[in-house]
Design a protein around this motif. Sequence first.
Motif, PDB file in Angstrom:
ATOM      1  N   ARG A   1       0.747  -1.131   0.050  1.00 20.85           N
ATOM      2  CA  ARG A   1      -0.108   0.034  -0.023  1.00 20.85           C
ATOM      3  C   ARG A   1       0.782   1.251  -0.027  1.00 20.85           C
ATOM      4  O   ARG A   1       0.623   2.264  -0.761  1.00 20.85           O
ATOM      5  CB  ARG A   1      -0.824   0.028   1.093  1.00 20.85           C
TER       6      ARG A   1
ATOM      7  N   GLU B   1      -7.338  -4.709  -2.857  1.00 20.17           N
ATOM      8  CA  GLU B   1      -6.465  -5.574  -2.388  1.00 20.17           C
ATOM      9  C   GLU B   1      -7.280  -6.761  -1.855  1.00 20.17           C
ATOM     10  O   GLU B   1      -7.647  -6.693  -0.607  1.00 20.17           O
ATOM     11  CB  GLU B   1      -5.642  -4.835  -1.205  1.00 20.17           C
TER      12      GLU B   1
ATOM     13  N   TRP C   1      -2.859  -6.821  -5.682  1.00 25.09           N
ATOM     14  CA  TRP C   1      -3.890  -5.869  -5.960  1.00 25.09           C
ATOM     15  C   TRP C   1      -4.305  -6.223  -7.219  1.00 25.09           C
ATOM     16  O   TRP C   1      -3.819  -6.753  -8.215  1.00 25.09           O
ATOM     17  CB  TRP C   1      -3.133  -4.189  -6.007  1.00 25.09           C
TER      18      TRP C   1
END
Length: 104
Positions: free
Chosen positions: A55, A87, A93
Amino acid sequence: MDRDTLKWGYGKPIKTKEYEKRTDYYYKEDGYQIILSSGFNRRASRIQVQYDSTREDILKAMKKKPNEQSKKTLDYLRGDYLVRFTEPSPDHWWISFQDQYYFR
């Protein structure tokens, strides 16, 4: 991008899924799964690709704060398009480029 261009560029999909308003075409390309969604007008309304990263790396790469975020998503608006990072599992992702009005 219309369906004929996608067919020329990607060939035959490995799977096709029909919905009420759209069709999703699934492809495998260089180890990544790509999903192209097209609607009644046969134009691509969404392109979705797998991506592995943290992230923090995504936030740094985008160079601006997300318009919306949750525990599992980061949303960035770019004109009429939404760039959505989802995610499903840690550091894995889905990046989705989609017409923001078509999918809301």
